[in-house]
Design an enzyme around this catalytic site. Structure first.
Site, PDB file in Angstrom:
ATOM      1  N   LYS A 183      32.409 -38.145  95.363  1.00 41.88           N
ATOM      2  CA  LYS A 183      32.105 -36.795  95.850  1.00 41.88           C
ATOM      3  C   LYS A 183      32.872 -36.618  97.152  1.00 41.88           C
ATOM      4  O   LYS A 183      32.430 -37.026  98.224  1.00 41.88           O
ATOM      5  CB  LYS A 183      30.601 -36.659  96.083  1.00 41.88           C
ATOM      6  CG  LYS A 183      30.017 -35.279  95.806  1.00 41.88           C
ATOM      7  CD  LYS A 183      30.525 -34.178  96.708  1.00 41.88           C
ATOM      8  CE  LYS A 183      29.831 -34.108  98.033  1.00 41.88           C
ATOM      9  NZ  LYS A 183      30.528 -33.200  98.975  1.00 41.88           N
ATOM     10  N   GLU A 257      28.734 -45.862 106.674  1.00 41.27           N
ATOM     11  CA  GLU A 257      29.621 -45.794 107.845  1.00 41.27           C
ATOM     12  C   GLU A 257      29.345 -44.441 108.494  1.00 41.27           C
ATOM     13  O   GLU A 257      29.703 -43.403 107.933  1.00 41.27           O
ATOM     14  CB  GLU A 257      31.097 -45.870 107.430  1.00 41.27           C
ATOM     15  CG  GLU A 257      31.485 -47.126 106.658  1.00 41.27           C
ATOM     16  CD  GLU A 257      31.449 -48.384 107.491  1.00 41.27           C
ATOM     17  OE1 GLU A 257      31.219 -48.302 108.715  1.00 41.27           O
ATOM     18  OE2 GLU A 257      31.643 -49.462 106.915  1.00 41.27           O
ATOM     19  N   CYS A 291      36.392 -41.265 113.525  1.00 45.56           N
ATOM     20  CA  CYS A 291      35.106 -41.836 113.930  1.00 45.56           C
ATOM     21  C   CYS A 291      35.279 -42.875 115.034  1.00 45.56           C
ATOM     22  O   CYS A 291      34.360 -43.143 115.793  1.00 45.56           O
ATOM     23  CB  CYS A 291      34.421 -42.453 112.727  1.00 45.56           C
ATOM     24  SG  CYS A 291      35.489 -43.642 111.891  1.00 45.56           S
ATOM     25  N   GLU A 390      28.010 -36.811 119.643  1.00 47.01           N
ATOM     26  CA  GLU A 390      29.333 -36.886 119.022  1.00 47.01           C
ATOM     27  C   GLU A 390      29.891 -35.464 118.867  1.00 47.01           C
ATOM     28  O   GLU A 390      29.335 -34.650 118.140  1.00 47.01           O
ATOM     29  CB  GLU A 390      29.203 -37.548 117.637  1.00 47.01           C
ATOM     30  CG  GLU A 390      30.546 -37.750 116.965  1.00 47.01           C
ATOM     31  CD  GLU A 390      30.427 -38.326 115.545  1.00 47.01           C
ATOM     32  OE1 GLU A 390      29.546 -37.885 114.784  1.00 47.01           O
ATOM     33  OE2 GLU A 390      31.248 -39.199 115.203  1.00 47.01           O
TER      34      GLU A 390
HETATM   35  P1  NAD Z   1      28.745 -35.107 106.612  1.00 55.01           P
HETATM   36  O1  NAD Z   1      27.699 -36.154 106.720  1.00 55.01           O
HETATM   37  O2  NAD Z   1      28.388 -33.709 106.920  1.00 55.01           O
HETATM   38  O3  NAD Z   1      29.337 -35.079 105.110  1.00 55.01           O
HETATM   39  C1  NAD Z   1      29.866 -36.224 104.498  1.00 55.01           C
HETATM   40  C2  NAD Z   1      29.726 -36.093 102.989  1.00 55.01           C
HETATM   41  O4  NAD Z   1      28.348 -36.101 102.640  1.00 55.01           O
HETATM   42  C3  NAD Z   1      30.295 -34.800 102.425  1.00 55.01           C
HETATM   43  O5  NAD Z   1      30.916 -35.078 101.205  1.00 55.01           O
HETATM   44  C4  NAD Z   1      29.054 -33.944 102.226  1.00 55.01           C
HETATM   45  O6  NAD Z   1      29.181 -32.958 101.233  1.00 55.01           O
HETATM   46  C5  NAD Z   1      28.043 -34.989 101.807  1.00 55.01           C
HETATM   47  N1  NAD Z   1      26.641 -34.632 102.042  1.00 55.01           N
HETATM   48  C6  NAD Z   1      26.122 -33.776 102.956  1.00 55.01           C
HETATM   49  N2  NAD Z   1      24.785 -33.749 102.866  1.00 55.01           N
HETATM   50  C7  NAD Z   1      24.436 -34.626 101.892  1.00 55.01           C
HETATM   51  C8  NAD Z   1      23.192 -35.065 101.357  1.00 55.01           C
HETATM   52  N3  NAD Z   1      22.035 -34.602 101.808  1.00 55.01           N
HETATM   53  N4  NAD Z   1      23.211 -35.979 100.362  1.00 55.01           N
HETATM   54  C9  NAD Z   1      24.384 -36.491  99.908  1.00 55.01           C
HETATM   55  N5  NAD Z   1      25.586 -36.110 100.378  1.00 55.01           N
HETATM   56  C10 NAD Z   1      25.622 -35.189 101.362  1.00 55.01           C
HETATM   57  O7  NAD Z   1      29.961 -35.616 107.502  1.00 55.01           O
HETATM   58  P2  NAD Z   1      31.326 -34.841 107.835  1.00 55.01           P
HETATM   59  O8  NAD Z   1      31.028 -33.724 108.766  1.00 55.01           O
HETATM   60  O9  NAD Z   1      32.024 -34.571 106.565  1.00 55.01           O
HETATM   61  O10 NAD Z   1      32.158 -35.981 108.595  1.00 55.01           O
HETATM   62  C11 NAD Z   1      32.117 -36.230 109.963  1.00 55.01           C
HETATM   63  C12 NAD Z   1      31.210 -37.411 110.276  1.00 55.01           C
HETATM   64  O11 NAD Z   1      31.667 -38.574 109.593  1.00 55.01           O
HETATM   65  C13 NAD Z   1      31.212 -37.786 111.735  1.00 55.01           C
HETATM   66  O12 NAD Z   1      29.898 -38.032 112.149  1.00 55.01           O
HETATM   67  C14 NAD Z   1      32.026 -39.080 111.786  1.00 55.01           C
HETATM   68  O13 NAD Z   1      31.739 -39.947 112.851  1.00 55.01           O
HETATM   69  C15 NAD Z   1      31.648 -39.688 110.490  1.00 55.01           C
HETATM   70  N6  NAD Z   1      32.650 -40.697 110.086  1.00 55.01           N
HETATM   71  C16 NAD Z   1      32.315 -42.024 110.190  1.00 55.01           C
HETATM   72  C17 NAD Z   1      33.242 -43.003 109.841  1.00 55.01           C
HETATM   73  C18 NAD Z   1      32.916 -44.471 109.942  1.00 55.01           C
HETATM   74  O14 NAD Z   1      33.664 -45.275 109.415  1.00 55.01           O
HETATM   75  N7  NAD Z   1      31.821 -44.857 110.588  1.00 55.01           N
HETATM   76  C19 NAD Z   1      34.509 -42.622 109.391  1.00 55.01           C
HETATM   77  C20 NAD Z   1      34.817 -41.261 109.313  1.00 55.01           C
HETATM   78  C21 NAD Z   1      33.860 -40.299 109.659  1.00 55.01           C
END
Ligand code: NAD
Length: 486
Positions: A183, A257, A291, A390
């Protein structure tokens, strides 16, 4: 007018189920927008429960098929071929990634797509060498373990490094013989859509790699589904928490992550030239949407002014704008929603007592696109929201410190624990301080230097588990111990 002409055309994005691109049964779609121009790139099928069910059914069927039984050498060759095909289609994939994310094209080409291919090449090699434990217990028994795939794995990813992060999960999941339902983020669906076809072209049997597009609800339909055995998720901490709840009734294996607010600690004896050069990257690379970016900068007081003077001067030289221009350093933020979130912090910073040394506003003169000037904020208290939360944009805070103890106390005073950098010429201090930072990855006198065998991940609210080499294999396999009495 933005953007040099490109031959690569954006694509409409369909689900990929059992080796076929399919639209949603109810015909539902949403628009995919280029964040640099605000133009509509195409439409994306919005998956509901029905598509998720079909994708999981296909994956469930395929887990009983030839993929997991395939000779290791053959499966490894298919993974290698996926990496090769990604490289063959590098220009196209890089352009799609840039149109989707707003990041500079040179960055998509040299980091995102290159690394996506390497993720497959790395695990194609690595999987061959994975062995299991065996113990002889005196003359009583021999114990040995055998591994098998976990089963059907849901791979849910964010928008900041779309293909890089999807392949970072997909490659080891496939190497270990699993079947998957991906997804991708709703904001950046294009490269994953191409990747699904690449997998089939490389010889992955139908049903092994499936993909459903959509928003959080689509992700939630995967995470709560009883026929999914494990979830590998990268994204926000609050989403991780929601996923954990959704996955609890069916006790799924989880790899998370999550978010970070990573410190970058600069001692007075550090090499200032190296510090400035790397801190520019760790602050503003990928618009600060990595991140691992070091968005909390702590500088020893005796060099605080010198650091700021040099850092601000170099930051002002960064070219913000058209992602297709090879001279651009900082592109557009990924979406209007995220742009508004970052701007809300820029509104908040002065109210919290902060001063902008540069930036602090949308890019001057840009009428279209979600461009924000690289921003350096000083004068904030350690408990201000801009220091603690963040922001995930081209925004850093800088605070002075006097002692090692004091800076460590501030650095660890957060519920995040993803990564950290520290800069010093004193070897003993480097090790002493590194060992006390509560973070999963710590760089000394560098940043973002990676070896894919090393553990990657965060502690506290920044993650659960580690990825990379053996750590990825641990997650994507189940072990059975077998004992034979002698
Ligand atoms: P997000 O959590 O909003 O979305 C990530 C994914 O989860 C998307 O595909 C989204 O559609 C899906 N999603 C949203 N709600 C959901 C739910 N209730 N159940 C299942 N799936 C759901 O994150 P984002 O805004 O896309 O990305 C930014 C975040 O990602 C930042 O916090 C960043 O730090 C983090 N990030 C972490 C790492 C790491 O390795 N630790 C790497 C990259 C990004």
């Amino acid at each position: 007018m933005l953007a040099t002409e490109t031959k690569v055309k954006p694509i409409d994005c369909y689900h990929y189920i059992d080796g076929q691109y399919v639209p949603s049964k109810n015909g539902k779609t949403f628009e995919n927008v280029n964040p640099a121009t605000e133009e509509v790139l195409g439409v994306v099928s919005e998956g509901g429960k029905e598509e998720v069910d079909l994708a999981i059914k296909a994956a469930r069927k395929a887990i009983k098929g030839e993929w997991r039984k395939m000779p290791l050498r053959k499966r490894s060759a298919i993974l290698r071929k996926i990496g090769d095909l990604i490289l063959e289609r590098k220009d196209e994939l890089a352009m799609l990634e840039t149109l989707d994310t707003g990041k500079p094209l040179w960055l998509s080409t040299n980091v995102d797509i290159d690394r996506a291919a390497y993720n497959f090449h790395f695990f194609a090699d690595y999987m061959i060498s994975v062995g299991n434990e065996a113990y002889q217990q005196d003359d009583i028994a021999i114990h040995y373990s055998v591994s098998r795939p976990v089963g059907v794995v849901g791979l849910i990813n964010p928008w900041n490094l779309p293909l890089l992060l999807m392949t970072w999960k997909l490659a080891p999941a496939l190497a270990a013989g699993n079947t998957v339902v991906m997804k991708p983020s709703e904001v950046t669906p294009m490269t994953a859509t191409v990747l699904a076809q690449i997998c089939t072209d490389a010889g992955v049997p139908d049903g092994v790699v499936n993909m459903v597009h959509g928003f959080g609800e689509t992700g939630a339909a995967i995470t709560s589904h009883p026929d999914v055995d494990a979830i590998a998720f990268t994204g926000e901490t609050v989403t991780g928490s929601a996923i954990m709840k959704a996955a609890a009734p069916t006790l799924k294996k989880l790899s998370f992550e999550l978010g970070g607010k990573n410190p970058n600690i600069i001692f007075a004896d550090a090499n200032m030239e190296d510090v400035i050069e790397t801190t520019l990257r760790s602050s503003f690379m990928n618009q600060g949407e990595v991140c691992l970016c070091g968005s909390r900068i702590y500088v020893e007081r005796s060099i605080y002014n010198e650091f700021l003077e040099k850092f601000v001067a170099k930051t002002k030289e960064l070219k913000v704008g058209d992602p297709l221009d090879p001279n651009t350093n900082v592109g557009a933020l990924v979406s209007k929603e995220h742009y508004n979130k970052v701007l809300s912090y820029l509104e908040l910073a002065p109210q919290e007592g902060g001063t902008f040394l540069t930036g602090g506003k949308p890019l001057e003169g840009s009428e279209k696109g979600y461009f924000v000037e690289p921003t350096i904020i000083t004068g904030l208290g350690r408990n201000s929201r801009c220091v603690r939360e963040e922001i995930f944009g081209p925004v850093v805070t800088v605070l002075p410190f006097d002692t090692e103890e004091e800076v460590l106390e501030q650095v660890n005073d957060t519920h995040y624990g993803l990564s950290a950098s520290l800069w010093t010429g004193d070897l003993k201090r480097a090790h002493r301080v590194a060992g006390q930072i509560e973070a999963g990855m710590i760089w000394i006198n560098t940043w973002f230097l990676r070896d894919l065998r090393t553990p990657f991940g965060g502690m506290k609210h920044s993650g659960i588990g580690r990825e990379g080499g053996a750590h990825s294999f641990d997650f994507y396999t189940e072990l059975s111990n077998i004992t034979i009495k002698l």
